[in-house]
Scaffold this active site. Structure first.
Site, mmCIF file in Angstrom:
data_model
loop_
_atom_site.group_PDB
_atom_site.id
_atom_site.type_symbol
_atom_site.label_atom_id
_atom_site.label_comp_id
_atom_site.label_asym_id
_atom_site.label_seq_id
_atom_site.Cartn_x
_atom_site.Cartn_y
_atom_site.Cartn_z
ATOM 1 N N ASP A 249 117.062 -9.918 53.058
ATOM 2 C CA ASP A 249 116.757 -11.098 52.247
ATOM 3 C C ASP A 249 115.269 -11.139 51.982
ATOM 4 O O ASP A 249 114.450 -11.098 52.915
ATOM 5 C CB ASP A 249 117.191 -12.381 52.969
ATOM 6 C CG ASP A 249 118.713 -12.528 53.009
ATOM 7 O OD1 ASP A 249 119.402 -11.632 52.494
ATOM 8 O OD2 ASP A 249 119.189 -13.534 53.555
ATOM 9 N N ASP B 297 129.496 -18.421 47.167
ATOM 10 C CA ASP B 297 128.866 -19.063 48.320
ATOM 11 C C ASP B 297 129.436 -20.463 48.431
ATOM 12 O O ASP B 297 129.238 -21.288 47.522
ATOM 13 C CB ASP B 297 127.355 -19.107 48.142
ATOM 14 C CG ASP B 297 126.767 -17.731 47.854
ATOM 15 O OD1 ASP B 297 127.289 -16.759 48.429
ATOM 16 O OD2 ASP B 297 125.821 -17.637 47.059
#
Length: 257
Positions: free
Chosen positions: A8, A129
């Site tokens: 990330d 998500d």
């Protein structure tokens, strides 16, 4: 089952968030390319990158770090975060990325998703998500009224290559994956599902392995790799090719004799 390390990116650094909260980030490395090489050296055959700045900005931000990773390793890479138009998708493909992960536009511009699936067959993955079963968008900062399963079915019909399912409440928490939600999703679609969020141990990975026959073909592992709760080589021994349970015991004689 694929074990896919997550990288990330936030302000050019390799970080992990807690439940998607940008204010609760932890920097693990200032050189994401070195992290990528480490995971590949330990056996990773695929990498998962998220441009966290891009997810908030609505465009690719960490281009320099993404390009450095793509040049540092030879394994295929999937990337998401801020890919909300054709230009951004083409931009990451030009860097040598194999798969583009679309999230926000899957909810807001399904027609564009269909066009991209047709133009780049087998290269478009949908990132779903979910927060309490509903799809979050715009870097997890907003929650829609669209149900995760409903969106997955629609995206399959539009030609998506796979679905990455992340339970936001589990992400970065090391509390285990949401198996129930994954089962529900697998029952609704036939394209591959990649699980993400909450994986904390080899036990969690083995629990996901039970869902492989239903279509859960991979798992993204983030914080647990960076904290050492999971060692990548052990993960592959547990659920990867030639996993422990597939190796016949050595009985001291040949069963074919």
């Amino acid at each position: 089952m694929d074990v896919i390390p997550a990288i990330d990116l936030l302000e050019g650094h390799c970080v992990r968030l807690y439940q998607g909260d940008y204010d609760r980030s932890q920097v693990f490395s200032e050189n994401p390319a070195d992290v990528a090489k480490q995971w590949v050296d330990e056996g990773a055959t695929k990498l998962h990158i998220v441009d966290l700045d891009g997810a908030k900005a609505g465009k690719v931000v960490n281009l320099e770090a993404i390009e450095a990773i793509a040049q540092a390793v030879s394994v295929p890479i999937e990337i998401g975060g801020g890919l909300r138009d054709r230009t951004s998708v083409q931009q990451v493909f030009n860097l040598g990325i194999q798969w583009a992960i679309l999230g926000t536009i899957a909810v807001e511009q399904p027609q564009l998703v269909q066009q991209l699936c047709q133009e780049f067959p087998e290269q478009i993955i949908i990132g779903i998500d979910a927060r309490n079963g509903k799809v979050a968008t715009r870097g997890w900062l907003e929650t829609s009224e669209v149900l995760a399963t409903q969106l997955a079915v629609q995206m399959q019909e539009l030609g998506a290559a796979a679905i990455i399912y992340t339970d936001i409440h589990r992400d970065g928490t090391l509390t285990g994956p949401n198996l129930e939600a994954l089962r529900e999703l697998a029952a609704a679609i036939s394209i591959p599902i990649i699980a993400s969020g909450g994986v904390s141990s080899i036990t969690d990975l083995l629990s996901l392995l039970a869902l492989e026959p239903q279509g859960v073909t991979g798992v993204i592992v983030g914080r647990a790799l960076y904290t050492g709760d999971i060692l990548l080589k052990e993960a592959f021994r547990g659920i990867g090719p030639g996993r422990i349970q597939d190796i016949p015991p050595n009985l001291g004689f040949s069963s074919f004799a």
